[in-house]
Design an enzyme around this catalytic site. Structure first.
Site, PDB file in Angstrom:
ATOM      1  CG  HIS A 209      -0.401   0.573   2.457  1.00  0.00           C
ATOM      2  ND1 HIS A 209      -1.032   1.561   3.184  1.00  0.00           N
ATOM      3  CD2 HIS A 209       0.754   0.294   3.112  1.00  0.00           C
ATOM      4  CE1 HIS A 209      -0.311   1.856   4.247  1.00  0.00           C
ATOM      5  NE2 HIS A 209       0.764   1.107   4.239  1.00  0.00           N
TER       6      HIS A 209
ATOM      7  CB  CYS B 111       3.712   5.719   5.031  1.00  0.00           C
ATOM      8  SG  CYS B 111       4.194   4.979   6.586  1.00  0.00           S
TER       9      CYS B 111
ATOM     10  CG  HIS C  59       2.932  -3.004   6.439  1.00  0.00           C
ATOM     11  ND1 HIS C  59       4.074  -2.573   7.070  1.00  0.00           N
ATOM     12  CD2 HIS C  59       2.346  -1.875   5.950  1.00  0.00           C
ATOM     13  CE1 HIS C  59       4.162  -1.250   6.974  1.00  0.00           C
ATOM     14  NE2 HIS C  59       3.134  -0.796   6.299  1.00  0.00           N
TER      15      HIS C  59
ATOM     16  CG  HIS D 154       5.397   0.865   2.439  1.00  0.00           C
ATOM     17  ND1 HIS D 154       4.701   2.008   2.093  1.00  0.00           N
ATOM     18  CD2 HIS D 154       4.907   0.503   3.650  1.00  0.00           C
ATOM     19  CE1 HIS D 154       3.855   2.317   3.054  1.00  0.00           C
ATOM     20  NE2 HIS D 154       3.949   1.412   4.014  1.00  0.00           N
TER      21      HIS D 154
ATOM     22  CD  GLU E  73       0.835   0.200   8.813  1.00  0.00           C
ATOM     23  OE1 GLU E  73       0.256   0.750   7.880  1.00  0.00           O
ATOM     24  OE2 GLU E  73       1.544   0.831   9.625  1.00  0.00           O
TER      25      GLU E  73
ATOM     26  CG  ASP F 116      -2.632 -13.295   1.469  1.00  0.00           C
ATOM     27  OD1 ASP F 116      -1.706 -12.612   1.916  1.00  0.00           O
ATOM     28  OD2 ASP F 116      -2.542 -14.531   1.287  1.00  0.00           O
ATOM     29  CG  HIS F 117       0.585 -12.679  -1.487  1.00  0.00           C
ATOM     30  ND1 HIS F 117       0.314 -13.209  -0.254  1.00  0.00           N
ATOM     31  CD2 HIS F 117       1.908 -12.918  -1.711  1.00  0.00           C
ATOM     32  CE1 HIS F 117       1.422 -13.763   0.245  1.00  0.00           C
ATOM     33  NE2 HIS F 117       2.401 -13.594  -0.625  1.00  0.00           N
TER      34      HIS F 117
END
Lengths: 138, 138, 138, 138, 138, 138
Positions: free
Chosen positions: E14, E33, E41, E39, E126, E79-80
């Site tokens: 994100h 950010c 998480h 980037h 996060e 996810d991913h």
């Protein structure tokens, strides 16, 4: 040579005891782990394989393939099971973490080799305080 | 008002099932947790009490006293045991984590009160993914 | 050959400094670890021993015996103590995690051998970010 | 010979894919890791160096110096970055954890040697389930 | 009233930025950010529901049903993936953890109610240092 | 209303004792925590603030601002320090975790308010087994 590790976990019941020993002797040697009505753990299992990095994929091995082997040969057989009663590859064996690690190695070494992987280490955490590692016969 | 929490852990076997249901029905409702030969967990238990800070000691309560209550009333009875067969305060109860949390509350509320503590929360982690909290009847 | 590990933990105060150095020099080399009024840590200690699996017990060694050695020779001497002032086997030694690991090895190698164990590794986590391992002289 | 380890962490985006492969082929080989719009991780990095314990300081190396090398050569370049687009030492390389570990080794081996340290291991945790270790060419 | 929690995790990319702000302004407010190339998480998600304990099952709700809701409505979508580009329920929203928690609540409140559950809390980690909790509008 | 939490950690020495009590009395009440030569911990601190989500930023508060307040008012004063000797806001206070949590609240409530944040909870983990939470006077 790079080492890659996949972590899986499962929950199982077991008991440490020898049928040829009395309850007292079992209690003396195996302590509370000899409780006749079983106890259990959330086991954590780390499987490490080693190999060269493929220039095609950047992988030593696809960890989802490694995970599938671990699931098919181990997790599906031990998760929410009784190690002493329900698990084919533990039949007639003691369910100490040491023996369990060696038997897991024996189950997955060949299937991992078919993926082109060399099994390096089977590591099991029985409780946060007790850990066993097996690196094979050599 | 300050809240203090003591964490303890133990390993136990159990099974989710109703004797008045068939194996199929138990399997349908309780899934792999209904395995007839049991399974087990490394349970983690957090007990939270609340109160005013004593000007004499700086404590809400001495956490070693709290720990002793948890050990005497809970850990000594459940560690390396079968929740369904070996534990007096679970006799005739389902060993779901929800019921277990309520029954632990019932065991320790009074002994903690004798220490001058008000029990605030019983929290149990059955697996890393499943957690239950009980804050009492009110 | 199988490796088994026992994890224990303890809380202690210490300070890194040389009495033959000035405060400034100590501050320069040891940074905030040289604080004259001490600081402290929750240390985590993993002791790994190796050996063959006994066909009688399924154990390399009984981990409760290993734990007892660690408690008697190390934990009882260092827990809630000052490593520089209170611990006999650290007298006159620097309390860096490196030196501490070597000295712990020296304390437990022989008692573990009497259990039939070969000490393989002493691992200490001082903070989550700083870890030291010692595998003996060879 | 003592081994000391520093743990650091960072958050980054990346993607596994080959530009010379179709989306379908990339999806087949790299699975969900091939998502064209990237995904990301909280990576954990452990750097282990080995050496003799200095009689002057009690250190193998000052872990704050080791940390500074890791920060300057790695963390500052990868934290909150895209491994495939933003990182000089990953340009033209696959961002598999295996390749990433080798390239991190290549970046920090020499700077650590200037500190008098011998790099022993680069370990990366991509997710809690996937871990890679690299011990250098020999 | 008992509270039960299911923990799940996922990996996503994100970016925090406003298209109506300059790069400089975004960098000033959102810091690293705001990196234009994203980037990511390893997010951890805890979903807590509350209710009475069923005398039939001993459950507040079957946690595998709760897990299925979380997987279908959230994990499969994030996810991913890239939270800003790939996720329908985040379209046009800022991908701050605060907003993300509220939107996850909005996605799963109704499906959980159909299971007979009252959603109590959505908690997202996060990074290990940054955590957000949302308890709904009241 | 959304709750956001920042986790920080620090290492410090302390001792529980009353100068007006004998060593024996201190030992009886405070146990091994009364060791005259101090002991120490790796403390973990979670600070939770609550508020509305800004439509401009998607934040309740910028967690890096929250972190800066915690660092300036707490971490810089307590990390690698002796809580009983070196910390201005603990002077003349008992260094029990309960008192420590209240005093940390008193230090950061006002600076956080200037950020537009309402402090909700100060949570301290002294050891993995001992946790304290303070939610303010009301």
């Amino acid at each position: 040579m790079v080492y890659i590790t996949r972590k899986e976990s499962f929950s199982a019941a077991h008991r440490l005891s020898r049928p040829d020993w009395s309850e007292e002797k079992n209690r003396e040697v195996f302590g509370k782990c000899s409780n006749p009505n079983w106890h259990g753990h959330n086991y954590v299992l780390w499987v490490t394989v080693k190999g060269n990095v493929s220039s095609e994929t950047g992988f030593v091995a696809n960890l989802s393939d490694v995970s599938n082997v671990i699931k098919q040969y181990i997790i599906d057989k031990v998760d929410h099971k009784n190690l002493d009663l329900d698990v084919d590859f533990m039949k007639g064996k003691k369910s100490s973490t040491e023996v369990f690690a060696v038997e897991i190695w024996n189950q997955i070494e060949e299937p991992l080799r078919k993926l082109g992987c060399n099994l390096h280490c089977v590591k099991i955490q029985e409780t946060e305080k007790n850990i066993v590692e097996y690196f094979g016969k050599n």
